[in-house]
Design a protein around this motif. Structure first.
Motif, PDB file in Angstrom:
ATOM      1  N   HIS A  58       3.185   0.313 -14.707  1.00  0.00           N
ATOM      2  CA  HIS A  58       1.968   0.981 -14.211  1.00  0.00           C
ATOM      3  C   HIS A  58       2.320   2.202 -13.431  1.00  0.00           C
ATOM      4  O   HIS A  58       3.114   2.415 -12.708  1.00  0.00           O
ATOM      5  CB  HIS A  58       1.133   0.045 -13.327  1.00  0.00           C
ATOM      6  CG  HIS A  58       0.489  -1.030 -14.114  1.00  0.00           C
ATOM      7  ND1 HIS A  58       0.479  -2.325 -13.697  1.00  0.00           N
ATOM      8  CD2 HIS A  58      -0.132  -1.045 -15.302  1.00  0.00           C
ATOM      9  CE1 HIS A  58      -0.148  -3.075 -14.583  1.00  0.00           C
ATOM     10  NE2 HIS A  58      -0.525  -2.309 -15.558  1.00  0.00           N
ATOM     11  N   TYR A 109      -9.838   5.733  -1.324  1.00  0.00           N
ATOM     12  CA  TYR A 109      -9.061   4.867  -2.198  1.00  0.00           C
ATOM     13  C   TYR A 109      -7.822   4.342  -1.489  1.00  0.00           C
ATOM     14  O   TYR A 109      -7.386   4.881  -0.477  1.00  0.00           O
ATOM     15  CB  TYR A 109      -8.640   5.603  -3.479  1.00  0.00           C
ATOM     16  CG  TYR A 109      -7.644   6.725  -3.251  1.00  0.00           C
ATOM     17  CD1 TYR A 109      -6.271   6.489  -3.277  1.00  0.00           C
ATOM     18  CD2 TYR A 109      -8.081   8.017  -3.008  1.00  0.00           C
ATOM     19  CE1 TYR A 109      -5.360   7.511  -3.060  1.00  0.00           C
ATOM     20  CE2 TYR A 109      -7.186   9.047  -2.798  1.00  0.00           C
ATOM     21  CZ  TYR A 109      -5.825   8.791  -2.826  1.00  0.00           C
ATOM     22  OH  TYR A 109      -4.929   9.808  -2.606  1.00  0.00           O
ATOM     23  N   GLU A 118      -0.451   4.557  -0.802  1.00  0.00           N
ATOM     24  CA  GLU A 118      -1.197   5.749  -0.410  1.00  0.00           C
ATOM     25  C   GLU A 118      -2.582   5.346   0.079  1.00  0.00           C
ATOM     26  O   GLU A 118      -3.191   4.422  -0.465  1.00  0.00           O
ATOM     27  CB  GLU A 118      -1.310   6.668  -1.638  1.00  0.00           C
ATOM     28  CG  GLU A 118      -1.648   8.083  -1.347  1.00  0.00           C
ATOM     29  CD  GLU A 118      -1.477   8.934  -2.595  1.00  0.00           C
ATOM     30  OE1 GLU A 118      -0.344   9.397  -2.852  1.00  0.00           O
ATOM     31  OE2 GLU A 118      -2.469   9.116  -3.320  1.00  0.00           O
ATOM     32  N   GLU A 142      -3.992   3.185  -2.885  1.00  0.00           N
ATOM     33  CA  GLU A 142      -3.072   3.009  -4.004  1.00  0.00           C
ATOM     34  C   GLU A 142      -2.112   1.903  -3.618  1.00  0.00           C
ATOM     35  O   GLU A 142      -1.460   1.969  -2.579  1.00  0.00           O
ATOM     36  CB  GLU A 142      -2.311   4.295  -4.296  1.00  0.00           C
ATOM     37  CG  GLU A 142      -1.379   4.165  -5.483  1.00  0.00           C
ATOM     38  CD  GLU A 142      -0.671   5.446  -5.809  1.00  0.00           C
ATOM     39  OE1 GLU A 142       0.479   5.363  -6.288  1.00  0.00           O
ATOM     40  OE2 GLU A 142      -1.230   6.530  -5.588  1.00  0.00           O
ATOM     41  N   VAL A 143      -2.050   0.895  -4.470  1.00  0.00           N
ATOM     42  CA  VAL A 143      -1.232  -0.285  -4.188  1.00  0.00           C
ATOM     43  C   VAL A 143      -0.192  -0.444  -5.294  1.00  0.00           C
ATOM     44  O   VAL A 143      -0.504  -0.329  -6.479  1.00  0.00           O
ATOM     45  CB  VAL A 143      -2.124  -1.548  -4.110  1.00  0.00           C
ATOM     46  CG1 VAL A 143      -1.297  -2.787  -3.859  1.00  0.00           C
ATOM     47  CG2 VAL A 143      -3.182  -1.381  -3.032  1.00  0.00           C
ATOM     48  N   ASP A 144       1.036  -0.697  -4.902  1.00  0.00           N
ATOM     49  CA  ASP A 144       2.114  -0.977  -5.846  1.00  0.00           C
ATOM     50  C   ASP A 144       2.074  -2.462  -6.159  1.00  0.00           C
ATOM     51  O   ASP A 144       2.340  -3.294  -5.294  1.00  0.00           O
ATOM     52  CB  ASP A 144       3.458  -0.587  -5.237  1.00  0.00           C
ATOM     53  CG  ASP A 144       4.635  -0.857  -6.157  1.00  0.00           C
ATOM     54  OD1 ASP A 144       4.421  -1.299  -7.303  1.00  0.00           O
ATOM     55  OD2 ASP A 144       5.762  -0.617  -5.730  1.00  0.00           O
ATOM     56  N   ASP A 145       1.755  -2.780  -7.409  1.00  0.00           N
ATOM     57  CA  ASP A 145       1.660  -4.187  -7.780  1.00  0.00           C
ATOM     58  C   ASP A 145       2.999  -4.765  -8.263  1.00  0.00           C
ATOM     59  O   ASP A 145       3.075  -5.920  -8.671  1.00  0.00           O
ATOM     60  CB  ASP A 145       0.591  -4.396  -8.854  1.00  0.00           C
ATOM     61  CG  ASP A 145       0.924  -3.703 -10.165  1.00  0.00           C
ATOM     62  OD1 ASP A 145       1.991  -3.069 -10.279  1.00  0.00           O
ATOM     63  OD2 ASP A 145       0.086  -3.804 -11.097  1.00  0.00           O
ATOM     64  N   VAL A 203       0.862  -1.178   0.000  1.00  0.00           N
ATOM     65  CA  VAL A 203       0.000   0.000   0.000  1.00  0.00           C
ATOM     66  C   VAL A 203       0.899   1.228   0.000  1.00  0.00           C
ATOM     67  O   VAL A 203       1.763   1.386   0.856  1.00  0.00           O
ATOM     68  CB  VAL A 203      -0.955   0.019   1.222  1.00  0.00           C
ATOM     69  CG1 VAL A 203      -1.725   1.320   1.275  1.00  0.00           C
ATOM     70  CG2 VAL A 203      -1.912  -1.165   1.173  1.00  0.00           C
TER      71      VAL A 203
END
Length: 86
Positions: free
Chosen positions: A86, A76, A28, A78-81, A26
């Protein structure tokens, strides 16, 4: 100070939503807080910053957007995949 309770609940909801194995990714956490929500924005920001600097959220940034009314919601995550595209 109910802002700490709110911050801890936000962390619980984030963990539940993304899954415990994804929480370290995660980046944000976005919240919407109404002007009439009876929440001290600066106190909530402080509590979120503290809660998000501890595992499993280490490094996630809290972003609070003020809105009219009494809204208080997790807007929301924001997740770093891990995908550099991306």
């Amino acid at each position: 100070m109910h802002e700490m309770s709110i911050a801890l609940e936000v962390c619980r909801m984030a963990e539940q939503h993304v899954g415990a194995d994804q929480v370290p990714h995660v980046v944000e956490v976005g919240l919407e807080v109404g002007h009439e929500a009876n929440v001290e924005i600066h106190a909530l920001q402080f509590c979120l910053e503290a809660a998000l600097q501890t595992p499993p959220f280490t490094g996630a940034l809290p972003v609070i957007t003020q809105r009219p009314g009494d809204v208080l919601r997790l807007a929301y995550l924001e997740v770093d995949d891990g995908d550099p595209n991306h």
